[in-house]
Scaffold this active site. Sequence first.
Site, PDB file in Angstrom:
ATOM      1  N   GLY A 104     -11.019   5.874   6.350  1.00  0.00           N
ATOM      2  CA  GLY A 104     -10.778   5.588   7.755  1.00  0.00           C
ATOM      3  C   GLY A 104     -11.896   4.798   8.392  1.00  0.00           C
ATOM      4  O   GLY A 104     -11.939   4.643   9.612  1.00  0.00           O
TER       5      GLY A 104
ATOM      6  N   TYR B 292      -3.554  -4.097   4.177  1.00  0.00           N
ATOM      7  CA  TYR B 292      -2.270  -3.882   4.853  1.00  0.00           C
ATOM      8  C   TYR B 292      -1.654  -5.188   5.354  1.00  0.00           C
ATOM      9  O   TYR B 292      -0.978  -5.223   6.370  1.00  0.00           O
ATOM     10  CB  TYR B 292      -2.412  -2.846   5.988  1.00  0.00           C
ATOM     11  CG  TYR B 292      -3.116  -1.601   5.517  1.00  0.00           C
ATOM     12  CD1 TYR B 292      -2.474  -0.716   4.658  1.00  0.00           C
ATOM     13  CD2 TYR B 292      -4.450  -1.348   5.849  1.00  0.00           C
ATOM     14  CE1 TYR B 292      -3.130   0.406   4.168  1.00  0.00           C
ATOM     15  CE2 TYR B 292      -5.111  -0.226   5.364  1.00  0.00           C
ATOM     16  CZ  TYR B 292      -4.449   0.640   4.525  1.00  0.00           C
ATOM     17  OH  TYR B 292      -5.093   1.737   4.037  1.00  0.00           O
TER      18      TYR B 292
ATOM     19  N   GLY C 221      -9.864   2.015   1.700  1.00  0.00           N
ATOM     20  CA  GLY C 221      -8.965   0.897   1.444  1.00  0.00           C
ATOM     21  C   GLY C 221      -9.473  -0.281   2.244  1.00  0.00           C
ATOM     22  O   GLY C 221     -10.094  -1.218   1.744  1.00  0.00           O
TER      23      GLY C 221
ATOM     24  N   ARG D 224       0.572  -6.235  11.151  1.00  0.00           N
ATOM     25  CA  ARG D 224      -0.377  -5.366  11.855  1.00  0.00           C
ATOM     26  C   ARG D 224      -0.498  -5.649  13.354  1.00  0.00           C
ATOM     27  O   ARG D 224      -0.550  -4.707  14.141  1.00  0.00           O
ATOM     28  CB  ARG D 224      -1.761  -5.413  11.189  1.00  0.00           C
ATOM     29  CG  ARG D 224      -1.750  -4.910   9.741  1.00  0.00           C
ATOM     30  CD  ARG D 224      -3.140  -4.787   9.139  1.00  0.00           C
ATOM     31  NE  ARG D 224      -3.898  -3.709   9.734  1.00  0.00           N
ATOM     32  CZ  ARG D 224      -4.880  -3.866  10.604  1.00  0.00           C
ATOM     33  NH1 ARG D 224      -5.270  -5.076  10.962  1.00  0.00           N
ATOM     34  NH2 ARG D 224      -5.506  -2.819  11.103  1.00  0.00           N
TER      35      ARG D 224
ATOM     36  N   TYR E  71       0.594  -2.243  15.017  1.00  0.00           N
ATOM     37  CA  TYR E  71      -0.527  -1.410  15.491  1.00  0.00           C
ATOM     38  C   TYR E  71      -1.300  -2.046  16.630  1.00  0.00           C
ATOM     39  O   TYR E  71      -2.410  -1.596  16.924  1.00  0.00           O
ATOM     40  CB  TYR E  71      -1.548  -1.199  14.363  1.00  0.00           C
ATOM     41  CG  TYR E  71      -1.053  -0.685  13.054  1.00  0.00           C
ATOM     42  CD1 TYR E  71      -0.441   0.569  12.968  1.00  0.00           C
ATOM     43  CD2 TYR E  71      -1.237  -1.412  11.892  1.00  0.00           C
ATOM     44  CE1 TYR E  71      -0.016   1.060  11.742  1.00  0.00           C
ATOM     45  CE2 TYR E  71      -0.816  -0.925  10.660  1.00  0.00           C
ATOM     46  CZ  TYR E  71      -0.202   0.313  10.599  1.00  0.00           C
ATOM     47  OH  TYR E  71       0.195   0.786   9.393  1.00  0.00           O
TER      48      TYR E  71
ATOM     49  N   GLU F  41     -12.219   7.567  -0.192  1.00  0.00           N
ATOM     50  CA  GLU F  41     -11.099   6.742  -0.659  1.00  0.00           C
ATOM     51  C   GLU F  41     -10.891   5.550   0.259  1.00  0.00           C
ATOM     52  O   GLU F  41      -9.893   5.475   0.957  1.00  0.00           O
ATOM     53  CB  GLU F  41      -9.805   7.543  -0.637  1.00  0.00           C
ATOM     54  CG  GLU F  41      -9.878   8.875  -1.284  1.00  0.00           C
ATOM     55  CD  GLU F  41      -8.777   9.785  -0.796  1.00  0.00           C
ATOM     56  OE1 GLU F  41      -8.550  10.795  -1.464  1.00  0.00           O
ATOM     57  OE2 GLU F  41      -8.141   9.491   0.236  1.00  0.00           O
TER      58      GLU F  41
ATOM     59  N   CYS G  60      12.673 -14.456  14.011  1.00  0.00           N
ATOM     60  CA  CYS G  60      13.522 -14.274  15.182  1.00  0.00           C
ATOM     61  C   CYS G  60      13.352 -12.866  15.747  1.00  0.00           C
ATOM     62  O   CYS G  60      14.241 -12.023  15.662  1.00  0.00           O
ATOM     63  CB  CYS G  60      14.957 -14.618  14.854  1.00  0.00           C
ATOM     64  SG  CYS G  60      15.115 -16.383  14.515  1.00  0.00           S
TER      65      CYS G  60
HETATM   66  C1  LIG Z   1      -4.392   5.086   3.483  1.00  0.00           C
HETATM   67  C2  LIG Z   1      -5.248   6.095   2.874  1.00  0.00           C
HETATM   68  C3  LIG Z   1      -6.599   5.825   2.648  1.00  0.00           C
HETATM   69  C4  LIG Z   1      -7.268   4.522   3.044  1.00  0.00           C
HETATM   70  O1  LIG Z   1      -7.456   4.378   4.400  1.00  0.00           O
HETATM   71  P1  LIG Z   1      -8.278   3.107   4.970  1.00  0.00           P
HETATM   72  O2  LIG Z   1      -8.265   3.267   6.429  1.00  0.00           O
HETATM   73  O3  LIG Z   1      -7.543   1.887   4.516  1.00  0.00           O
HETATM   74  O4  LIG Z   1      -9.616   3.140   4.381  1.00  0.00           O
HETATM   75  C5  LIG Z   1      -7.343   6.798   2.013  1.00  0.00           C
HETATM   76  N1  LIG Z   1      -6.803   7.975   1.643  1.00  0.00           N
HETATM   77  C6  LIG Z   1      -5.501   8.274   1.836  1.00  0.00           C
HETATM   78  C7  LIG Z   1      -4.961   9.569   1.385  1.00  0.00           C
HETATM   79  C8  LIG Z   1      -4.691   7.348   2.477  1.00  0.00           C
HETATM   80  O5  LIG Z   1      -3.403   7.650   2.685  1.00  0.00           O
END
Ligand SMILES: *Cc1c(COP(=O)(O)O)cnc(C)c1O
Length: 410
Positions: A228, A366, A271, A308, A312, A269, A338
């Site tokens: 996050g 994303y 992303g 996005r 969001y 984790e 459209c």
């Molecule tokens: C989406 C997700 C992430 C990654 O979140 P980011 O904001 O992209 O870093 C990590 N862990 C889990 C379980 C997720 O669903």
Amino acid sequence: MVKDNNGQYEIGGIGIASLVEKYGSPLYIYDTAIIRRQYERLIKAFENTRLDIHYACKALNNINIMRYICGLGAGLDAVSIQEVQLGFKAGFDPKRIIYTSNSVSVLEYEQAIETGVHVNIDNLYVLKQIGDKYGDSVPVSIRINPHIMGGGHLKISTGHADSKFGISRHRIPDILEIVKTCGMKVSGLHMHTGSDILDIDVFLKGAEVMFDVARHFPNLQFLDFGSGFKVPYKPDDYATDIELLGSLLTQRFNDFCKEYGKELTLKFEPGKFLVSQAGYLAAKVNVMKQTASTVFASVDTGLNHLIRPMFYDAYHHIINASNPNGTPHVYTVAGYICETDTFAKDREISEITVGDILVFQNAGAYGMTMASNYNARPRPAEVMLRDGKDYLIRKRETLDDLLRNQVDIA
Ligand SMILES: *Cc1c(COP(=O)(O)O)cnc(C)c1O
């Protein structure tokens, strides 16, 4: 993205115009040097504890990018059995993959377990089913809902009391009951409170919840704090202070490990943190249109390729790569779908004319993974830059791709 000696924008040492000329428009471009920089930043910030990074590949799952991140030494965070399978194709060891899904069938958990990956369970029903079937033969981790509001937008907040994710921290007695009855081994605890979390207190508070919960589980090997991390979207934007978080959380974590009596591993984790800034979406301006109060620059892409901003209210910085040193004017950048697919409203961008290439920044996470074929538009090509070279890593789709699974019964 920087300007070269002639004032032209380049990514990873390669001019944007030349990439678009070679591969067409619109085009996703990923700079692996930025992925590496981000990965190394995180490693460094947590160098005083046992950190393990699992890349959340739902952010960007081209297998070449996944393989690159595997090569850096990361594990994988997979949210579906298909992401697990992509992970294998990219070279991840099953032992380095955590399967954290939500609302999937018990059957899919079983499939994941059969492949040898670690499963992270987020509801009592599945916990009981897996416990009944596997007992202590398969160690699992448990996703806890810490009841913390975090994240840049309600749609990406996952750890509040009313979220569908995780098992409430108030249901620990129920978890313990199932674990005991089935003789399960719980080797990890997990939480993930959302995305775009700026405030490091959210992580630190979440950590305290995890420590409280962890005291009930004597056989843990890791605590997984999810992700996050917020990245900067605007030039001078705030971002999660990873270095400060690293020093504060490392200290608390190491203290907790002493109290717990064992050296646990701290997992994240990420992303977005790893790939957001590494990615760009380049698109061409098709039409300029002036209404009573707005100057529209309409591009050859839309919410089908980068949703996005519409989904969001996300901010993506936009530059005009064809006129890098022009006078700024105020534009509304709109897509060709459209629907009202506005990328940016009343934004200052250097003077735009038809045919110019606009580049959306922070498009690595994303972007392509959320792309669709809406309006029967093919999805863009993807290019990866590594060591000063460009590689096509996904071909642009064609009409044949759109028709591939249609069954014509005429
Ligand atoms: C989406 C997700 C992430 C990654 O979140 P980011 O904001 O992209 O870093 C990590 N862990 C889990 C379980 C997720 O669903």
